[in-house]
Scaffold this motif. Structure first.
Motif, PDB file in Angstrom:
ATOM      1  N   GLU A 234     -50.692 -50.089 -34.107  1.00 54.29           N
ATOM      2  CA  GLU A 234     -49.844 -49.020 -34.645  1.00 54.29           C
ATOM      3  C   GLU A 234     -49.808 -47.869 -33.644  1.00 54.29           C
ATOM      4  O   GLU A 234     -50.687 -47.009 -33.638  1.00 54.29           O
ATOM      5  N   HIS A 236     -48.159 -45.178 -33.445  1.00 54.60           N
ATOM      6  CA  HIS A 236     -48.096 -43.807 -33.969  1.00 54.60           C
ATOM      7  C   HIS A 236     -49.457 -43.293 -34.442  1.00 54.60           C
ATOM      8  O   HIS A 236     -49.599 -42.103 -34.740  1.00 54.60           O
ATOM      9  N   TYR A 291     -44.985 -34.127 -36.129  1.00 60.09           N
ATOM     10  CA  TYR A 291     -44.809 -35.377 -35.387  1.00 60.09           C
ATOM     11  C   TYR A 291     -44.097 -36.432 -36.242  1.00 60.09           C
ATOM     12  O   TYR A 291     -43.181 -37.115 -35.776  1.00 60.09           O
ATOM     13  N   LEU A 292     -44.513 -36.564 -37.491  1.00 58.74           N
ATOM     14  CA  LEU A 292     -43.911 -37.573 -38.363  1.00 58.74           C
ATOM     15  C   LEU A 292     -42.414 -37.362 -38.508  1.00 58.74           C
ATOM     16  O   LEU A 292     -41.636 -38.317 -38.460  1.00 58.74           O
ATOM     17  N   GLN A 296     -41.923 -40.081 -35.430  1.00 58.29           N
ATOM     18  CA  GLN A 296     -42.006 -41.357 -36.153  1.00 58.29           C
ATOM     19  C   GLN A 296     -40.799 -41.585 -37.048  1.00 58.29           C
ATOM     20  O   GLN A 296     -40.138 -42.618 -36.962  1.00 58.29           O
ATOM     21  N   ALA A 302     -43.684 -43.887 -29.855  1.00 61.11           N
ATOM     22  CA  ALA A 302     -44.909 -43.109 -30.078  1.00 61.11           C
ATOM     23  C   ALA A 302     -45.278 -42.352 -28.825  1.00 61.11           C
ATOM     24  O   ALA A 302     -45.428 -42.933 -27.756  1.00 61.11           O
TER      25      ALA A 302
END
Length: 308
Positions: A234, A236, A291-292, A296, A302
């Motif tokens: 993952e 992220h 950030y999300l 993302q 990422a």
């Protein structure tokens, strides 16, 4: 090490409800590092495990609090049982005569929610149990603890959740029940702010970012030492943070003489790091919720550059 400067929370008494592991443990340890006496509660002790069946215990958390410079007190408590919570608060009152910081961190839903499963297909008993564990526990604890906290002006109540009011207000969070719990906790902080703000105390909601809890590390098959190996699964996860980061956020709030300016607010660890200047254990300042949204959720590759 404070090198002779007074610990900012010396003489203060905190209750971290749900401090066996994860964010609760990180919060308890950082309150201890700031000099507080911290009562830590949960259902897993050295002689009894909860249905999580994990090795972390409240006694371990209390020892970490004391090792950090505070005084940790472990009190086994099921926060769904009003009599146990009443007894807990009576003990704090008799032993300390005060409560300055209440952190409602009880959750317990990791094994209960079904990711991206609609309400009518989700296990109903598990969903309702999640509501009990994630919402009722907070209400029961506040009901009994707030009279003690309000005995002196300047008290702080922190409702720990997942997601800011801004983020959760515009996004579906994983499942009907998960969404409902995490949004309800945000609203509890707002409601409490209206009830205790005029009585000399402050209530806020605080969310960590992507938390490198014991459960999360185990899910990726990594440890805190080699957590970056999880980026292969993952990418992220690069924005993730330790539980101590949100602990430092709450310790900073508790030590702020002007904390009432935040009454009713929804706050995040990354946001508060920018205000108070603290860092995570590695010296970075991850800002997961920005950030999300900007990386993302926007479908970008990422890359934590500029976000930690």
């Amino acid at each position: 090490m404070n090198h002779g400067t007074p610990s900012p929370l010396h003489g203060k008494v905190a209750l971290v409800a749900g401090a066996t592991r994860g964010a609760g443990r990180g919060i308890a340890v950082e309150l201890g590092a700031a000099g507080a006496t911290v009562y830590v509660t949960g259902r897993t002790t050295r002689t009894r495990r909860s249905e999580y069946n994990r090795p972390e215990t409240i006694e371990d958390t209390a020892d970490l609090v004391t090792a950090a410079g505070g005084h940790g007190v472990a009190v086994p408590t099921d926060h769904l049982v009003p009599d146990q919570v009443r007894s807990l608060v009576e003990r704090i009152s008799s032993e300390q005569g005060r409560l300055d910081i209440l952190v409602n961190d009880v959750w317990g839903g990791e094994l209960l929610f079904e990711w991206d499963v609609p309400l009518w297909e989700h296990n109903l008993d598990n969903g309702l149990r999640m509501l009990r564990l994630g919402v009722d526990t907070h209400a029961i604890t506040s009901h009994y603890a707030l009279p003690l906290l309000l005995r002196r002006p300047g008290g702080l109540v922190v409702e720990v959740t997942d997601g800011t009011a801004e983020y959760n207000g515009s996004r579906y969070r994983n499942s009907f029940f998960y969404d409902l719990v995490k949004t309800a906790v945000l609203r509890m902080a707002f409601a409490l702010s209206r009830e205790i703000g005029s009585r000399g105390a402050t209530a806020v909601a605080v969310t960590p970012g992507w938390l490198r809890s014991e459960l999360m590390l185990d899910a990726y098959g990594v440890t805190e030492e080699n957590w970056r190996d999880a980026l292969a699964q993952e990418p992220h996860f690069c924005i993730s943070e330790t539980p101590r980061y949100v602990g430092r956020a709450i310790a900073a709030l508790a030590a702020d003489p002007d904390v009432a300016r935040w009454n009713g607010a929804s706050l995040s660890s990354g946001q508060l790091a920018q205000v108070y200047g603290f860092t995570d254990l590695d010296g970075s300042q991850p800002d997961a919720w920005r950030y999300l949204v900007e990386v993302q959720d926007a479908g970008k590759p990422a890359d934590p550059t500029g976000y930690r």
